[in-house]
Scaffold this motif. Structure first.
Motif, PDB file in Angstrom:
ATOM      1  N   ALA A  18       0.004  -0.782  -2.170  1.00  0.00           N
ATOM      2  CA  ALA A  18      -0.379  -1.689  -1.071  1.00  0.00           C
ATOM      3  C   ALA A  18      -2.001  -1.666  -1.016  1.00  0.00           C
ATOM      4  N   THR A  19      -2.646  -0.584  -1.302  1.00  0.00           N
ATOM      5  CA  THR A  19      -4.004  -0.813  -1.122  1.00  0.00           C
ATOM      6  C   THR A  19      -4.639  -1.727  -2.165  1.00  0.00           C
ATOM      7  N   ILE A  20      -3.989  -1.964  -3.253  1.00  0.00           N
ATOM      8  CA  ILE A  20      -4.425  -3.144  -3.885  1.00  0.00           C
ATOM      9  C   ILE A  20      -3.735  -4.343  -3.682  1.00  0.00           C
ATOM     10  N   ILE A  21      -2.519  -4.624  -3.194  1.00  0.00           N
ATOM     11  CA  ILE A  21      -1.912  -5.952  -2.829  1.00  0.00           C
ATOM     12  C   ILE A  21      -2.258  -6.174  -1.337  1.00  0.00           C
ATOM     13  N   ASN A  22      -2.257  -5.226  -0.500  1.00  0.00           N
ATOM     14  CA  ASN A  22      -2.548  -5.549   0.919  1.00  0.00           C
ATOM     15  C   ASN A  22      -4.172  -5.309   0.861  1.00  0.00           C
ATOM     16  N   ASP A  23      -4.754  -6.312   1.826  1.00  0.00           N
ATOM     17  CA  ASP A  23      -6.223  -5.941   2.117  1.00  0.00           C
ATOM     18  C   ASP A  23      -6.307  -4.982   3.056  1.00  0.00           C
ATOM     19  N   GLY A  49      -9.213 -17.556  21.834  1.00  0.00           N
ATOM     20  CA  GLY A  49      -8.241 -18.115  21.042  1.00  0.00           C
ATOM     21  C   GLY A  49      -7.473 -19.676  21.688  1.00  0.00           C
ATOM     22  N   PRO A  50      -6.410 -20.174  21.269  1.00  0.00           N
ATOM     23  CA  PRO A  50      -5.916 -19.459  19.888  1.00  0.00           C
ATOM     24  C   PRO A  50      -6.907 -19.590  18.571  1.00  0.00           C
ATOM     25  N   VAL A  51      -6.811 -18.436  18.048  1.00  0.00           N
ATOM     26  CA  VAL A  51      -7.420 -18.219  16.720  1.00  0.00           C
ATOM     27  C   VAL A  51      -6.894 -17.146  16.087  1.00  0.00           C
ATOM     28  N   PRO A  52      -7.107 -17.115  14.659  1.00  0.00           N
ATOM     29  CA  PRO A  52      -6.789 -16.159  13.875  1.00  0.00           C
ATOM     30  C   PRO A  52      -7.918 -15.143  13.717  1.00  0.00           C
ATOM     31  N   VAL A  53      -7.485 -13.740  13.998  1.00  0.00           N
ATOM     32  CA  VAL A  53      -8.529 -12.686  14.106  1.00  0.00           C
ATOM     33  C   VAL A  53      -8.043 -11.501  12.877  1.00  0.00           C
ATOM     34  N   THR A  54      -9.342 -11.187  12.219  1.00  0.00           N
ATOM     35  CA  THR A  54      -8.897 -10.437  11.278  1.00  0.00           C
ATOM     36  C   THR A  54      -9.046  -8.858  11.881  1.00  0.00           C
ATOM     37  N   VAL A  55      -8.081  -7.983  11.819  1.00  0.00           N
ATOM     38  CA  VAL A  55      -8.027  -6.746  12.339  1.00  0.00           C
ATOM     39  C   VAL A  55      -7.851  -5.813  11.275  1.00  0.00           C
ATOM     40  N   GLN A  56      -8.336  -4.395  11.370  1.00  0.00           N
ATOM     41  CA  GLN A  56      -8.183  -3.412  10.349  1.00  0.00           C
ATOM     42  C   GLN A  56      -6.686  -2.874  10.499  1.00  0.00           C
ATOM     43  N   PHE A  95       1.614   9.274  -6.220  1.00  0.00           N
ATOM     44  CA  PHE A  95       0.205   9.011  -6.108  1.00  0.00           C
ATOM     45  C   PHE A  95      -0.225   7.831  -5.494  1.00  0.00           C
ATOM     46  N   GLY A  96       0.672   6.667  -5.859  1.00  0.00           N
ATOM     47  CA  GLY A  96       0.272   5.395  -4.935  1.00  0.00           C
ATOM     48  C   GLY A  96       0.432   5.419  -3.423  1.00  0.00           C
ATOM     49  N   SER A  97       1.551   5.977  -3.250  1.00  0.00           N
ATOM     50  CA  SER A  97       1.872   5.912  -1.749  1.00  0.00           C
ATOM     51  C   SER A  97       1.015   6.848  -1.005  1.00  0.00           C
ATOM     52  N   THR A  98       0.588   7.985  -1.563  1.00  0.00           N
ATOM     53  CA  THR A  98      -0.542   8.661  -0.983  1.00  0.00           C
ATOM     54  C   THR A  98      -1.674   8.217  -0.740  1.00  0.00           C
ATOM     55  N   THR A  99      -2.362   7.528  -1.518  1.00  0.00           N
ATOM     56  CA  THR A  99      -3.337   6.462  -1.358  1.00  0.00           C
ATOM     57  C   THR A  99      -3.119   5.468  -0.469  1.00  0.00           C
ATOM     58  N   ASP A 100      -1.916   4.854  -0.386  1.00  0.00           N
ATOM     59  CA  ASP A 100      -1.740   3.964   0.569  1.00  0.00           C
ATOM     60  C   ASP A 100      -1.656   4.573   2.238  1.00  0.00           C
ATOM     61  N   TYR A 101      -1.145   5.793   2.190  1.00  0.00           N
ATOM     62  CA  TYR A 101      -1.164   6.525   3.634  1.00  0.00           C
ATOM     63  C   TYR A 101      -2.655   6.792   3.901  1.00  0.00           C
ATOM     64  N   ALA A 102      -3.389   7.383   2.966  1.00  0.00           N
ATOM     65  CA  ALA A 102      -4.698   7.791   3.480  1.00  0.00           C
ATOM     66  C   ALA A 102      -5.751   6.536   3.676  1.00  0.00           C
ATOM     67  N   SER A 103      -5.392   5.350   3.060  1.00  0.00           N
ATOM     68  CA  SER A 103      -6.346   4.360   3.349  1.00  0.00           C
ATOM     69  C   SER A 103      -5.952   3.557   4.444  1.00  0.00           C
ATOM     70  N   GLY A 104      -4.561   3.821   4.955  1.00  0.00           N
ATOM     71  CA  GLY A 104      -4.020   2.943   6.082  1.00  0.00           C
ATOM     72  C   GLY A 104      -3.573   1.482   5.829  1.00  0.00           C
ATOM     73  N   ASP A 105      -3.591   1.342   4.359  1.00  0.00           N
ATOM     74  CA  ASP A 105      -2.873  -0.095   4.052  1.00  0.00           C
ATOM     75  C   ASP A 105      -1.631  -0.141   3.926  1.00  0.00           C
TER      76      ASP A 105
END
Length: 119
Positions: A18-23, A49-56, A95-105
């Motif tokens: 998800a870190t690669i696929i999800n921003d 708004g109405p507006v698109p907003v980018t959130v982390q 390994f990939g799932s651990t990266t996703d969890y750590a990054s929040g992605d």
């Protein structure tokens, strides 16, 4: 017998996390239930708004604070696990799932958020 190693390499090439696929950011569309303009903040960042907003992306819920009269002062948007994360567990493993969890992605929010407002 060369096919098995080539297949393994090909499989590794198509597995993504998800870190690669999800921003790390996600766009959500914020609007008012009455269709009128709405103002406020999301994590301290102002919006009109109405507006698109980018959130982390994060595990924590978003508190959208409205300053528009007649609208709910706070709208909470809970995060949920992204489907890409589950696909990564199946294809990429630990390994990939651990990266996703750590990054929040691995998290996502509803794409459309409607703030409750009086008509």
């Amino acid at each position: 017998m060369l096919r098995a190693p080539l297949f393994a390499i090909a499989l590794l090439g198509v597995t993504s996390c998800a870190t690669i696929i999800n921003d790390s950011g996600q766009i959500i569309n914020v609007s008012a239930s009455n269709g009128k303009p709405v103002e406020g903040t999301i994590n301290g960042i102002p919006f009109k708004g109405p507006v698109p907003v980018t959130v982390q992306r994060a595990k924590a819920a978003l508190d959208i604070k409205s300053t528009t009269e007649g609208c709910a002062p706070v709208t909470t948007v809970k995060s949920e696990t992204s489907g890409v994360f589950w696909l990564n567990i199946i294809l990429g493993g630990f390994f990939g799932s651990t990266t996703d969890y750590a990054s929040g992605d691995m998290w996502k929010y509803d794409q459309n958020v409607i703030i409750s407002c009086d008509l």
